[in-house]
Design an enzyme around this catalytic site. Structure first.
Site, PDB file in Angstrom:
ATOM      1  N   ASP A  10       0.813  -1.220  -0.012  1.00 50.84           N
ATOM      2  CA  ASP A  10       0.080  -0.111  -0.071  1.00 50.84           C
ATOM      3  C   ASP A  10       0.885   1.202  -0.119  1.00 50.84           C
ATOM      4  O   ASP A  10       2.178   1.137   0.341  1.00 50.84           O
ATOM      5  CB  ASP A  10      -0.897  -0.096   1.319  1.00 50.84           C
ATOM      6  CG  ASP A  10      -1.818   1.186   1.297  1.00 50.84           C
ATOM      7  OD1 ASP A  10      -2.229   1.784   0.211  1.00 50.84           O
ATOM      8  OD2 ASP A  10      -2.085   1.677   2.465  1.00 50.84           O
ATOM      9  N   SER A  11       0.285   2.324  -0.307  1.00 49.18           N
ATOM     10  CA  SER A  11       1.097   3.590  -0.057  1.00 49.18           C
ATOM     11  C   SER A  11       1.355   3.919   1.229  1.00 49.18           C
ATOM     12  O   SER A  11       2.299   4.865   1.461  1.00 49.18           O
ATOM     13  CB  SER A  11       0.303   4.791  -0.726  1.00 49.18           C
ATOM     14  OG  SER A  11      -1.081   4.975  -0.232  1.00 49.18           O
ATOM     15  N   TYR A  42      -0.558   8.572  -2.533  1.00 45.52           N
ATOM     16  CA  TYR A  42      -0.456   8.371  -3.832  1.00 45.52           C
ATOM     17  C   TYR A  42      -1.772   9.077  -4.531  1.00 45.52           C
ATOM     18  O   TYR A  42      -1.692   9.609  -5.487  1.00 45.52           O
ATOM     19  CB  TYR A  42      -0.561   7.152  -3.987  1.00 45.52           C
ATOM     20  CG  TYR A  42       0.834   6.203  -4.065  1.00 45.52           C
ATOM     21  CD1 TYR A  42       1.601   6.687  -3.309  1.00 45.52           C
ATOM     22  CD2 TYR A  42       0.719   4.832  -4.495  1.00 45.52           C
ATOM     23  CE1 TYR A  42       2.916   5.749  -3.163  1.00 45.52           C
ATOM     24  CE2 TYR A  42       1.833   4.136  -4.500  1.00 45.52           C
ATOM     25  CZ  TYR A  42       3.075   4.641  -3.667  1.00 45.52           C
ATOM     26  OH  TYR A  42       4.188   3.990  -3.631  1.00 45.52           O
ATOM     27  N   GLY A  43      -2.731   9.039  -3.693  1.00 42.70           N
ATOM     28  CA  GLY A  43      -4.061   9.821  -4.396  1.00 42.70           C
ATOM     29  C   GLY A  43      -4.127  10.919  -4.932  1.00 42.70           C
ATOM     30  O   GLY A  43      -4.845  11.170  -6.036  1.00 42.70           O
ATOM     31  N   CYS A  73      -4.091  -1.262  -2.202  1.00 42.82           N
ATOM     32  CA  CYS A  73      -4.226   0.284  -2.309  1.00 42.82           C
ATOM     33  C   CYS A  73      -5.161   0.476  -3.668  1.00 42.82           C
ATOM     34  O   CYS A  73      -4.956   0.050  -4.553  1.00 42.82           O
ATOM     35  CB  CYS A  73      -2.972   0.752  -2.349  1.00 42.82           C
ATOM     36  SG  CYS A  73      -2.867   2.520  -2.954  1.00 42.82           S
ATOM     37  N   ASN A  74      -6.214   1.158  -3.211  1.00 36.58           N
ATOM     38  CA  ASN A  74      -7.450   1.275  -4.464  1.00 36.58           C
ATOM     39  C   ASN A  74      -6.663   2.401  -5.523  1.00 36.58           C
ATOM     40  O   ASN A  74      -6.944   2.074  -6.640  1.00 36.58           O
ATOM     41  CB  ASN A  74      -8.498   1.917  -3.577  1.00 36.58           C
ATOM     42  CG  ASN A  74      -9.294   1.303  -2.865  1.00 36.58           C
ATOM     43  OD1 ASN A  74     -10.164   0.571  -3.056  1.00 36.58           O
ATOM     44  ND2 ASN A  74      -8.629   0.787  -1.520  1.00 36.58           N
ATOM     45  N   THR A  75      -5.792   3.085  -5.123  1.00 38.16           N
ATOM     46  CA  THR A  75      -5.039   3.809  -6.099  1.00 38.16           C
ATOM     47  C   THR A  75      -4.354   3.130  -7.049  1.00 38.16           C
ATOM     48  O   THR A  75      -4.560   3.409  -8.203  1.00 38.16           O
ATOM     49  CB  THR A  75      -4.549   5.276  -5.378  1.00 38.16           C
ATOM     50  OG1 THR A  75      -5.288   5.981  -4.279  1.00 38.16           O
ATOM     51  CG2 THR A  75      -3.878   6.077  -6.358  1.00 38.16           C
ATOM     52  N   GLU A 152      -4.527   8.360   8.919  1.00 39.00           N
ATOM     53  CA  GLU A 152      -2.644   8.523   9.245  1.00 39.00           C
ATOM     54  C   GLU A 152      -2.487   9.071  10.648  1.00 39.00           C
ATOM     55  O   GLU A 152      -1.713   8.685  11.470  1.00 39.00           O
ATOM     56  CB  GLU A 152      -2.110   9.053   8.010  1.00 39.00           C
ATOM     57  CG  GLU A 152      -2.142   8.504   6.875  1.00 39.00           C
ATOM     58  CD  GLU A 152      -1.037   7.404   6.476  1.00 39.00           C
ATOM     59  OE1 GLU A 152       0.255   7.642   7.136  1.00 39.00           O
ATOM     60  OE2 GLU A 152      -1.120   6.633   5.792  1.00 39.00           O
ATOM     61  N   CYS A 184     -10.910   3.052  -0.500  1.00 40.06           N
ATOM     62  CA  CYS A 184      -9.539   3.443  -0.024  1.00 40.06           C
ATOM     63  C   CYS A 184      -9.201   2.800   1.137  1.00 40.06           C
ATOM     64  O   CYS A 184      -9.999   2.807   2.094  1.00 40.06           O
ATOM     65  CB  CYS A 184      -9.526   5.028   0.328  1.00 40.06           C
ATOM     66  SG  CYS A 184      -8.174   5.670   0.769  1.00 40.06           S
ATOM     67  N   HIS A 186      -7.733   3.421   3.650  1.00 38.45           N
ATOM     68  CA  HIS A 186      -7.717   4.107   4.903  1.00 38.45           C
ATOM     69  C   HIS A 186      -9.040   4.334   5.402  1.00 38.45           C
ATOM     70  O   HIS A 186      -9.078   4.405   6.527  1.00 38.45           O
ATOM     71  CB  HIS A 186      -7.058   5.434   4.533  1.00 38.45           C
ATOM     72  CG  HIS A 186      -5.543   5.388   4.564  1.00 38.45           C
ATOM     73  ND1 HIS A 186      -4.860   4.739   3.448  1.00 38.45           N
ATOM     74  CD2 HIS A 186      -4.562   6.025   5.217  1.00 38.45           C
ATOM     75  CE1 HIS A 186      -3.854   4.895   3.631  1.00 38.45           C
ATOM     76  NE2 HIS A 186      -3.556   5.689   4.571  1.00 38.45           N
TER      77      HIS A 186
HETATM   78  N1  DGL Z   1      -3.826   3.670   0.096  1.00 40.38           N
HETATM   79  C1  DGL Z   1      -4.676   4.742  -0.755  1.00 40.38           C
HETATM   80  C2  DGL Z   1      -5.713   4.119  -1.416  1.00 40.38           C
HETATM   81  O1  DGL Z   1      -6.453   2.946  -0.911  1.00 40.38           O
HETATM   82  C3  DGL Z   1      -5.004   5.998  -0.179  1.00 40.38           C
HETATM   83  C4  DGL Z   1      -3.884   6.877   0.272  1.00 40.38           C
HETATM   84  C5  DGL Z   1      -2.965   7.322  -0.506  1.00 40.38           C
HETATM   85  O2  DGL Z   1      -3.535   8.330  -1.180  1.00 40.38           O
HETATM   86  O3  DGL Z   1      -2.002   7.071  -0.936  1.00 40.38           O
HETATM   87  O4  DGL Z   1      -6.192   4.485  -2.233  1.00 40.38           O
END
Ligand code: DGL
Length: 268
Positions: A10-11, A42-43, A73-75, A152, A184, A186
């Site tokens: 994940d990010s 990352y988003g 990580c969805n992004t 976070e 996401c 988070h």
């Molecule tokens: N882990 C990212 C997601 O699931 C969210 C955090 C980010 O923006 O990196 O999209």
């Protein structure tokens, strides 16, 4: 081969919600987790940058000799699934398809909300996946970038989080959704604030839980399940700030994390 770990990345810290779901569903699987805490979030970044980061993240996991990769990580799942698949010679599972699948199964009115990062929403990955499963479904998407730093920070029940959730989510009431995808990693951490801000009757879909079901299916299909009944080995790597990761992460994961390793291989 089967005792090799599942690689999860994940990010940052949010992917631990997926690890939590995985450890609950598959309690004997070894896991190597990488959180790119030096480069989170990352988003808000461009697809090109996210794709570059994803390629490096997956290379790191491959170097740990994993039997499968879970993009927690969805992004990255929305913008760079093809990049990860190209780099990995092992099965890859992202969070988008399992989440979309679970939402289509849950909705009664076929009105589904999706919340995620700017990159995830712009990628339209959830809308495309939902429409592939149900052409008639209506999808309403909204980026909620402030949720990431709130999660976070560990502000799960803070007044500020409640206000931000209300501000982001009130349009869903007018759109009369009955199902909301927490698109996401988070966001499950902020489930209580999100539930309070949307109607109580709305079903919240945690893509992490849906992903764990898909991981189990693939392990069985490929005969990759770890036969050991022993306590698994969970290893955590981050690209920056291991102490902060462990302090907040243990709350997300619901268990002690032990040593957090810092990798020095990532360029900003
Ligand atoms: N882990 C990212 C997601 O699931 C969210 C955090 C980010 O923006 O990196 O999209």
């Amino acid at each position: 081969m089967n005792s090799k770990p599942i690689g999860v990345f994940d990010s940052g810290i949010g992917g631990l919600t997926v690890v939590r779901a995985l450890t609950q569903r598959l309690p004997h699987e070894n896991i190597v987790y990488f959180g790119d805490t030096a480069r989170v979030p990352y988003g808000p970044k461009s697809p090109q940058v996210i794709r570059e980061y994803a390629a490096q993240d997956v290379e790191f996991l491959i170097s740990r000799d994993v039997k499968m990769i879970v993009i927690a990580c969805n992004t990255v799942s929305g913008v760079a699934l093809d990049v990860v698949m190209k780099h990995a010679k092992v099965p890859v599972v992202g969070v988008i398809l399992p989440g979309a699948d679970a939402a289509v199964a849950a909705t009664r009115k076929r009105r589904i909300g999706v919340i995620g990062t700017i990159a995830t929403v712009n990628s339209k990955a959830y809308s495309h996946a939902i429409r592939l499963l149900d052409k008639e479904a209506e999808v309403f998407s909204r980026a909620c970038p402030l949720f990431v730093p709130l999660a976070e920070e560990g502000w799960t029940h803070h007044t500020v989080t409640g206000l931000v959730a209300k501000e982001y989510l009130f349009p869903f009431k007018l759109e009369k959704i009955d199902t909301l995808i927490l698109g996401c990693t988070h966001y499950p951490i902020l489930k209580d604030a999100i539930r309070t801000a949307v109607d109580e009757s709305v079903t919240l879909i945690d893509s992490g839980e849906a992903t764990a079901v898909e991981v189990e299916r693939i392990l069985d299909e490929k005969k990759l399940r770890n036969p050991s009944q022993l306590k698994p080995h969970l290893q955590f790597f981050v690209s920056d700030l291991p102490a902060k990761f462990s302090e907040i992460g243990e709350r997300f994961l619901g268990q002690k994390m032990g040593r957090i390793n810092k990798t020095g291989e990532f360029h900003l």
